[in-house]
Design an enzyme around this catalytic site. Structure first.
Site, PDB file in Angstrom:
ATOM      1  N   LYS A  10      34.250  39.378  44.971  1.00 14.34           N
ATOM      2  CA  LYS A  10      33.215  38.792  44.121  1.00 14.34           C
ATOM      3  C   LYS A  10      32.040  38.371  44.989  1.00 14.34           C
ATOM      4  O   LYS A  10      32.223  37.731  46.029  1.00 14.34           O
ATOM      5  CB  LYS A  10      33.790  37.608  43.357  1.00 14.34           C
ATOM      6  CG  LYS A  10      32.826  37.005  42.347  1.00 14.34           C
ATOM      7  CD  LYS A  10      33.508  35.913  41.528  1.00 14.34           C
ATOM      8  CE  LYS A  10      32.551  35.252  40.546  1.00 14.34           C
ATOM      9  NZ  LYS A  10      33.219  34.227  39.718  1.00 14.34           N
ATOM     10  N   SER A  12      31.599  34.379  35.096  1.00 11.84           N
ATOM     11  CA  SER A  12      30.791  34.907  36.174  1.00 11.84           C
ATOM     12  C   SER A  12      31.466  36.043  36.943  1.00 11.84           C
ATOM     13  O   SER A  12      30.837  36.672  37.791  1.00 11.84           O
ATOM     14  CB  SER A  12      30.426  33.775  37.155  1.00 11.84           C
ATOM     15  OG  SER A  12      31.580  33.298  37.824  1.00 11.84           O
ATOM     16  N   SER A  42      35.351  31.533  34.113  1.00 11.27           N
ATOM     17  CA  SER A  42      34.726  32.733  34.668  1.00 11.27           C
ATOM     18  C   SER A  42      35.669  33.884  34.958  1.00 11.27           C
ATOM     19  O   SER A  42      35.220  34.981  35.257  1.00 11.27           O
ATOM     20  CB  SER A  42      33.961  32.375  35.951  1.00 11.27           C
ATOM     21  OG  SER A  42      32.886  31.521  35.656  1.00 11.27           O
TER      22      SER A  42
END
Length: 479
Positions: free
Chosen positions: A77, A151, A175
């Site tokens: 990520k 996210s 997220s």
């Protein structure tokens, strides 16, 4: 025609271990899919193909083959540093420069034997559930006019579209679970302190923790085992905050066996109801109804539980704003290049006093105690994951206060698990029906919130639902 990405992560790992495929062959297959498909999806912000092939070629010299993710492709990520690769954090406000050292989560995945193919997309500093940034847009593979949620948007899209067999995201307010629900995946947020590389003491409120994004419940258990035991089962474990340990054996075993009968609470209300107009789409209610029906058929008890009416929205907002207050201290940041939402959060966060932040933390502690007490009679508590189907790109808009309000209205049940440190899982139980105004076939998830340390129970319930509903057979058109 069969292709390697049709295998689950567990199946793929078995193939590699047996010699039916090599780590290099698997790496090349997924890199080819990324090259062919990702221009239309935006799951990756950078692809490190040369480094991935080199690691795959020499993986046996670097990591024992017994490690739980040996040879499996993964992505980092883009909030977490990998040495030698730029970390953009979803923002145009930072210069593009290579990271000097690995984040502990990256180290853990490497130690587990994974092969990173690159950096997966995230909204600016992970502070939004939008997937649109000034660096690019990440699109939902079920409908590319819609967002996958954030996210961990890039990680979810990569798994759903078959660009990765599984991935690890991070979850500070939903997220992992938000994009899992919007892209038809299993998304697991572990208990606070469960994952040593993200023990929950970074940032105000200890909200964020790493968690799996997978197509099956068993794969989620597999990744959680890798995160919890990143150096291998036969070596000393890194320090993690203490959480109660429920059940026996690895998480994978609980997810594969799927055993037990449990009492599930059916939640009425959300913690945002007093401040946000939460409108629950019929498709979200239908997904919960499906879960309740199957749970009853499987012999579980389902009882109603009311959402405690304790102040939540205002103190959570302070926690979120204060987490942005230190962004102006990031070396090289250009504050004028921030998106409206993050700029607004920074401004509000810097205006807070220490007393206001401490008062908010105290209020969230009261909320946590009250919620855990209310949920204590149940092995898990059921709600929709999202109130609405996946949103159209542009839905959040440019007004930051309205953007924040819409985030809360879209996912009103996710952040409370972060505040309380409870484990929670999103399961892809349903889809929007024919004739739905947002279109048919869009994923709809349900959430189960567990007791502290209760990941095994969530995985066991999820496995039972998966056997009946067989959601692992649903795939987006790019599959």
């Amino acid at each position: 025609m069969f292709e390697l990405h049709h295998l689950t992560a567990q199946e793929l790992w078995d193939w590699i271990r047996r010699g039916d495929a090599t780590a290099r062959e698997v790496t090349d297959h997924y890199l080819a899919r990324i090259e062919r498909l990702d221009a239309d999806l935006g799951a990756f912000v950078s692809v490190t193909a040369e480094a991935a092939r080199d690691r795959a070629d020499h993986l046996g010299d670097l990591v024992p083959t017994s490690r739980p993710l040996w040879g499996l492709p993964s992505g980092d990520k883009d909030l977490y540093d990998r040495r030698g690769v730029p970390t953009r954090s979803g923002t145009a406000s930072l210069p593009e420069r290579a990271a000097a050292a690995d984040h502990p989560l990256v180290t853990a995945l490497d130690a587990a034997g994974a092969v990173s193919l690159g950096k997966t997309a995230s909204p600016e500093f992970g502070m939004s559930s939008s997937s649109e940034t000034r660096l690019g847009t990440t699109r939902n593979p079920y409908d590319t006019t819609r967002a996958p949620g954030g996210s961990s948007s890039g990680a979810a899209v990569a798994v759903a579209a078959g660009l990765l067999p599984a991935a690890v995201g991070s979850d500070g307010g939903g997220s992992v679970r938000i994009p899992a629900a919007a892209t038809g995946l299993v998304g697991l947020k572990p208990s606070r302190g469960r994952v040593p590389s993200m023990p929950g003491r970074s940032g105000v409120g200890g909200l964020s923790v790493a968690g799996p994004l997978t197509r099956t419940v068993a794969d989620a258990g597999m990744l959680l085992d890798a995160l919890v035991r990143p150096t291998g089962l036969d070596e000393p474990q890194p320090y993690a905050l203490v959480t109660p340990d429920v059940g026996d054996g690895p998480f994978t075993a609980a997810a594969v066996r799927g055993e037990g009968r449990f009492v599930v609470g059916l939640l009425d209300g959300s913690p945002w109801d007093d401040t946000v107009d939460v409108v629950v789409d019929p498709a979200a209610r239908a997904a919960v109804a499906t879960a309740v029906q199957v749970l009853g058929e499987l012999g579980h008890g389902v009882e109603d539980v009311a959402m405690p009416r304790v102040p939540y929205a205002a103190p959570f907002r302070v926690a979120w704003e204060s987490s942005a207050a230190r962004l102006p201290l990031v070396p090289g940041i250009d504050l004028s290049a921030l998106t409206p939402l993050v700029a607004w959060l920074v401004e509000r966060g810097q205006a807070l006093t220490g007393t206001q932040v401490l008062d908010a933390m105290t209020a969230l502690d009261v909320f946590s105690t009250t919620l855990i007490t209310a949920f204590a009679p149940f092995d898990a508590v059921l709600s929709p994951t999202l109130a609405l189907p996946p949103r159209l790109l542009g839905w959040y808009g440019d007004d930051p206060e309205e953007d924040f309000r819409r985030q809360c209205a879209y996912s009103p049940w996710t952040s409370m698990a972060n505040v309380c440190g409870l484990p929670a899982i999103s399961l892809p139980v349903g889809v929007t029906p024919e004739g739905h105004p947002d279109g048919a076939g869009l994923p709809m998830g349900v959430q189960l919130i567990g007791r502290p340390g209760g990941e095994r129970t969530l995985l066991a319930i999820g496995a039972q639902l998966e056997r009946r509903l067989r959601w692992q057979r649903r795939h987006p058109p790019v599959w």
